[in-house]
Scaffold this motif. Structure first.
Motif, PDB file in Angstrom:
ATOM      1  N   GLY A 194      48.848  30.950  40.173  1.00  0.00           N
ATOM      2  CA  GLY A 194      47.757  31.629  39.497  1.00  0.00           C
ATOM      3  C   GLY A 194      47.387  32.944  40.156  1.00  0.00           C
ATOM      4  O   GLY A 194      47.069  33.931  39.470  1.00  0.00           O
ATOM      5  N   GLU A 195      47.431  32.996  41.489  1.00  0.00           N
ATOM      6  CA  GLU A 195      47.112  34.230  42.208  1.00  0.00           C
ATOM      7  C   GLU A 195      48.158  35.306  41.940  1.00  0.00           C
ATOM      8  O   GLU A 195      47.825  36.491  41.769  1.00  0.00           O
ATOM      9  N   LEU A 196      49.424  34.909  41.907  1.00  0.00           N
ATOM     10  CA  LEU A 196      50.486  35.873  41.609  1.00  0.00           C
ATOM     11  C   LEU A 196      50.382  36.363  40.168  1.00  0.00           C
ATOM     12  O   LEU A 196      50.609  37.543  39.887  1.00  0.00           O
ATOM     13  N   LEU A 197      50.023  35.466  39.266  1.00  0.00           N
ATOM     14  CA  LEU A 197      49.830  35.864  37.875  1.00  0.00           C
ATOM     15  C   LEU A 197      48.708  36.894  37.773  1.00  0.00           C
ATOM     16  O   LEU A 197      48.810  37.878  37.021  1.00  0.00           O
ATOM     17  N   ALA A 198      47.641  36.698  38.550  1.00  0.00           N
ATOM     18  CA  ALA A 198      46.522  37.644  38.536  1.00  0.00           C
ATOM     19  C   ALA A 198      46.945  39.010  39.053  1.00  0.00           C
ATOM     20  O   ALA A 198      46.507  40.044  38.537  1.00  0.00           O
ATOM     21  N   LEU A 199      47.810  39.053  40.074  1.00  0.00           N
ATOM     22  CA  LEU A 199      48.302  40.330  40.580  1.00  0.00           C
ATOM     23  C   LEU A 199      49.107  41.073  39.517  1.00  0.00           C
ATOM     24  O   LEU A 199      49.212  42.306  39.566  1.00  0.00           O
ATOM     25  N   ALA A 200      49.650  40.321  38.562  1.00  0.00           N
ATOM     26  CA  ALA A 200      50.438  40.923  37.484  1.00  0.00           C
ATOM     27  C   ALA A 200      49.593  41.200  36.247  1.00  0.00           C
ATOM     28  O   ALA A 200      50.145  41.476  35.176  1.00  0.00           O
ATOM     29  N   GLY A 201      48.282  41.140  36.385  1.00  0.00           N
ATOM     30  CA  GLY A 201      47.419  41.463  35.266  1.00  0.00           C
ATOM     31  C   GLY A 201      47.216  40.340  34.278  1.00  0.00           C
ATOM     32  O   GLY A 201      46.923  40.587  33.109  1.00  0.00           O
ATOM     33  N   GLY A 202      47.351  39.104  34.748  1.00  0.00           N
ATOM     34  CA  GLY A 202      47.157  37.961  33.875  1.00  0.00           C
ATOM     35  C   GLY A 202      46.098  37.019  34.391  1.00  0.00           C
ATOM     36  O   GLY A 202      45.517  37.227  35.458  1.00  0.00           O
ATOM     37  N   GLU A 203      45.862  35.972  33.637  1.00  0.00           N
ATOM     38  CA  GLU A 203      44.957  34.916  34.060  1.00  0.00           C
ATOM     39  C   GLU A 203      45.445  33.608  33.469  1.00  0.00           C
ATOM     40  O   GLU A 203      46.062  33.572  32.401  1.00  0.00           O
ATOM     41  N   THR A 204      45.189  32.525  34.203  1.00  0.00           N
ATOM     42  CA  THR A 204      45.616  31.213  33.736  1.00  0.00           C
ATOM     43  C   THR A 204      44.753  30.765  32.561  1.00  0.00           C
ATOM     44  O   THR A 204      43.739  31.383  32.237  1.00  0.00           O
ATOM     45  N   LEU A 205      45.145  29.680  31.951  1.00  0.00           N
ATOM     46  CA  LEU A 205      44.454  29.198  30.761  1.00  0.00           C
ATOM     47  C   LEU A 205      43.021  28.776  31.068  1.00  0.00           C
ATOM     48  O   LEU A 205      42.751  28.199  32.128  1.00  0.00           O
ATOM     49  N   PRO A 206      42.105  29.036  30.160  1.00  0.00           N
ATOM     50  CA  PRO A 206      40.741  28.538  30.327  1.00  0.00           C
ATOM     51  C   PRO A 206      40.744  27.023  30.453  1.00  0.00           C
ATOM     52  O   PRO A 206      41.527  26.327  29.794  1.00  0.00           O
ATOM     53  N   GLY A 207      39.899  26.524  31.313  1.00  0.00           N
ATOM     54  CA  GLY A 207      39.833  25.083  31.515  1.00  0.00           C
ATOM     55  C   GLY A 207      40.691  24.577  32.644  1.00  0.00           C
ATOM     56  O   GLY A 207      40.591  23.411  33.039  1.00  0.00           O
ATOM     57  N   VAL A 208      41.574  25.436  33.198  1.00  0.00           N
ATOM     58  CA  VAL A 208      42.389  25.038  34.349  1.00  0.00           C
ATOM     59  C   VAL A 208      41.576  25.273  35.621  1.00  0.00           C
ATOM     60  O   VAL A 208      41.214  26.404  35.929  1.00  0.00           O
TER      61      VAL A 208
END
Length: 375
Positions: free
Chosen positions: A231-245
């Motif tokens: 999830g942290e790496l996804l955030a560095l790429a301009g993303g976010e994990t699914l709501p509720g996770v």
């Protein structure tokens, strides 16, 4: 030892000072490992046992013929590519001292190899320096260092180092162990340049909601990436994990939750093992087989109605891009392009991989390491 951001960053600083001041030519050496322990090594290690075989990928970035220094390893299948496993051994015989769990590790097997260093982690020795295996090795005069850290702190918590700080500490530790501090520093400079390019293209961009699936098989659904590491790496790429996770590492979602949660991009994970119908994505594999694997995944119940599938924003990665921290930058670049194609069009992960192979890897990692259905 209780890990805090202060102790972690302090250990990182001390490790950097040690690496810059001394070298193995000066005799005995003190290495600061990933949990801040100062471990004395009497000489440059020539007989290393890796309880996490994937650490050899980091070694291959810093020295030629890393397998020439590895006499034993465990959890070999977590390299997740038979082709890369064979290439990393470089013709050397490396004894297997354990499988993928701590209860499989053989103390006798390790000791029989007469190692001068054992490299562990919190998965294989869950109690850290208090683990029975670590204590017994220490009693036998065999030094043990940790190549990762364990903390349950959430992302953003002052007690939790981020992926960038963690990678810096890992590279510094391995550079010190292998007497390759300059090469480790060179790689970190390369990493920072590429990460800053991603940050520049994402400036002021809103995060894109992405379903990043950590265990993609046609027989099961739906394992979403948690808030840490993936999830942290996804955030560095301009993303976010699914709501509720809310779970740290991963979270099993009901199919109904996935289908009722809007998201823009689907990123699956694959590897060299096809158990459960995983997509075949990894070093030396056929890219078309990977795409066929993605097609099977989106054939699962309900997936045809997802926005990401209808818009063909479906991609897959080799798990090694996340499991091997020095390769994280490749995942970040891929995910940035997939999530923000217009803003990050100039970024080319293929060129980045080629430069990593040319400048750093003693064992080049061949693609495909990622595939997509788009186009």
């Amino acid at each position: 030892m209780k890990l805090t951001r202060r102790t972690f960053c302090g250990a990182l600083l001390v490790g950097g000072v040690a690496a810059s001041r001394t070298g193995w030519a000066n005799g005995p050496h003190t290495v600061v490992d990933m949990i801040g322990r100062r471990v004395d090594l009497p000489a440059a290690p020539k007989r290393i046992v890796l309880l996490e075989a994937r650490d050899i990928v980091t070694m291959a970035m810093l020295v030629d013929d890393p397998a020439g220094r590895v006499v034993g390893w465990a959890a070999v299948d977590r390299i997740d590519s038979p082709v890369l496993q064979a290439e990393l051994t470089g013709g050397h015989e490396i004894a297997v001292v354990g499988k993928q769990g701590p209860d499989t590790v053989s103390l006798e097997g390790i000791v029989g190899l007469e190692p001068d260093l054992v490299v562990s982690n919190f998965y294989m020795t869950p109690l850290g320096e208090d683990d029975l295996l670590v204590r017994r090795l220490r009693d036998l005069g065999i030094p043990v260092i940790f190549s990762d850290l364990a903390t349950n702190a959430a992302p953003g918590d002052a007690a939790r180092p981020g992926p960038q700080e963690t990678l810096e500490a890992q590279m510094r530790m391995w550079g010190d162990v292998l007497d390759a501090a300059a090469r480790a520093d060179d790689y970190m400079a390369f990493y920072h340049r590429h990460l800053n390019r991603v940050r520049d293209c994402l400036k002021d961009a809103a995060p894109v909601t992405t379903y990043l699936e950590i265990q993609s098989t046609v027989s099961d659904c739906c394992w979403a990436a948690g808030t840490t590491v993936w999830g942290e790496l996804l955030a560095l790429a301009g993303g976010e994990t699914l709501p509720g996770v809310t779970e740290a590492w991963y979270q099993k979602l009901q199919l109904e939750h996935l289908l009722s949660t809007p998201f823009d991009v689907y990123i699956a994970s694959g590897g060299g093992w096809a158990a459960g119908g995983r997509p075949a994505i990894g070093p030396g594999l056929d890219a078309q087989e990977g795409r066929e694997g993605l097609t099977r995944l989106i054939g699962r119940t309900g997936f045809s109605g997802l926005d990401a599938v209808r818009e063909n924003r479906v991609y897959g990665i080799w798990t090694g891009l996340i499991a091997s921290p020095p390769l994280n930058i490749l995942f970040i670049e891929c995910a940035a392009k997939w999530q923000h194609p217009a803003l990050c069009a100039a970024i080319d992960p293929g060129e980045t991989l080629a430069e990593i192979n040319k400048r750093f890897m003693s064992t080049p990692i061949d693609g495909p390491l990622w595939v997509g259905l788009e186009g």
